[in-house]
Design a protein around this motif. Sequence first.
Motif, PDB file in Angstrom:
ATOM      1  N   ALA A  34       0.796  -1.075  -0.110  1.00 57.02           N
ATOM      2  CA  ALA A  34      -0.053  -0.079   0.030  1.00 57.02           C
ATOM      3  C   ALA A  34       0.770   1.264   0.136  1.00 57.02           C
ATOM      4  O   ALA A  34       0.443   2.173  -0.699  1.00 57.02           O
ATOM      5  CB  ALA A  34      -0.956   0.105   1.372  1.00 57.02           C
ATOM      6  N   LYS A  44      -6.279   2.014  -4.358  1.00 55.25           N
ATOM      7  CA  LYS A  44      -7.325   1.489  -3.978  1.00 55.25           C
ATOM      8  C   LYS A  44      -7.416   0.118  -4.172  1.00 55.25           C
ATOM      9  O   LYS A  44      -7.900  -0.360  -3.200  1.00 55.25           O
ATOM     10  CB  LYS A  44      -8.700   2.279  -4.740  1.00 55.25           C
ATOM     11  CG  LYS A  44      -8.716   3.766  -4.182  1.00 55.25           C
ATOM     12  CD  LYS A  44      -9.892   4.318  -4.789  1.00 55.25           C
ATOM     13  CE  LYS A  44      -9.839   4.716  -6.138  1.00 55.25           C
ATOM     14  NZ  LYS A  44     -11.258   5.299  -6.834  1.00 55.25           N
ATOM     15  N   CYS A  58      -5.315  -1.993  -4.099  1.00 52.31           N
ATOM     16  CA  CYS A  58      -4.158  -2.544  -3.070  1.00 52.31           C
ATOM     17  C   CYS A  58      -4.815  -2.735  -1.791  1.00 52.31           C
ATOM     18  O   CYS A  58      -4.947  -3.580  -1.134  1.00 52.31           O
ATOM     19  CB  CYS A  58      -2.887  -1.915  -3.152  1.00 52.31           C
ATOM     20  SG  CYS A  58      -1.762  -2.773  -2.201  1.00 52.31           S
ATOM     21  N   LEU A  59      -5.684  -1.548  -1.681  1.00 53.97           N
ATOM     22  CA  LEU A  59      -6.371  -1.497  -0.205  1.00 53.97           C
ATOM     23  C   LEU A  59      -7.252  -2.732   0.077  1.00 53.97           C
ATOM     24  O   LEU A  59      -7.426  -3.236   0.871  1.00 53.97           O
ATOM     25  CB  LEU A  59      -6.722  -0.138   0.250  1.00 53.97           C
ATOM     26  CG  LEU A  59      -5.718   0.990   0.364  1.00 53.97           C
ATOM     27  CD1 LEU A  59      -6.267   2.215   0.646  1.00 53.97           C
ATOM     28  CD2 LEU A  59      -5.020   0.771   1.735  1.00 53.97           C
ATOM     29  N   LYS A  60      -7.868  -2.928  -1.112  1.00 51.21           N
ATOM     30  CA  LYS A  60      -8.932  -3.958  -0.981  1.00 51.21           C
ATOM     31  C   LYS A  60      -8.615  -5.322  -0.837  1.00 51.21           C
ATOM     32  O   LYS A  60      -9.197  -6.192  -0.171  1.00 51.21           O
ATOM     33  CB  LYS A  60      -9.849  -3.744  -2.411  1.00 51.21           C
ATOM     34  CG  LYS A  60     -10.733  -2.773  -2.720  1.00 51.21           C
ATOM     35  CD  LYS A  60     -11.520  -2.666  -3.732  1.00 51.21           C
ATOM     36  CE  LYS A  60     -12.237  -1.577  -4.210  1.00 51.21           C
ATOM     37  NZ  LYS A  60     -12.735  -1.542  -5.594  1.00 51.21           N
ATOM     38  N   LYS A  95      -6.160  -5.977   1.041  1.00 42.29           N
ATOM     39  CA  LYS A  95      -5.600  -6.454   2.329  1.00 42.29           C
ATOM     40  C   LYS A  95      -6.728  -6.965   3.165  1.00 42.29           C
ATOM     41  O   LYS A  95      -6.443  -7.408   4.259  1.00 42.29           O
ATOM     42  CB  LYS A  95      -5.133  -4.853   2.878  1.00 42.29           C
ATOM     43  CG  LYS A  95      -3.953  -4.535   2.066  1.00 42.29           C
ATOM     44  CD  LYS A  95      -2.907  -5.288   1.994  1.00 42.29           C
ATOM     45  CE  LYS A  95      -1.552  -4.538   1.348  1.00 42.29           C
ATOM     46  NZ  LYS A  95      -0.484  -5.551   1.507  1.00 42.29           N
TER      47      LYS A  95
END
Length: 110
Positions: free
Chosen positions: A32, A69, A71-73, A75
């Motif tokens: 992230a 965004k 990449c955050l999903k 996680k």
Amino acid sequence: MTDTTHNDDIDTTALFAEIEKEKLGDYETCSASETFDAAFQCYTLGAQAINYYRYGSKKDCAGKWEDFKFCLKTKTKSSELADAMLRERKANKEAARMRGRNSEEVWEAR
């Protein structure tokens, strides 16, 4: 004289950590912080100047924000699902890159 220490004891914590590390090493991951840095770097004067020189237009940084965004999903997903999502996105981005413009379309070869 009897030695009371046993060197045959295995450190189970270290062994477990090594096994987990090997299992996680097979999965595709994203960082992230790296995707966030890439999004901000896209707006720098140098990156914009290079893009203008190569392609004749201002660089569109929306894709960098989408990467962040996405990449955050990943996680919040399991390792297996995140791996599948990341590999699919990587393949789609590579296919789109191959279809896109290159600098030879803007500049004539000398």
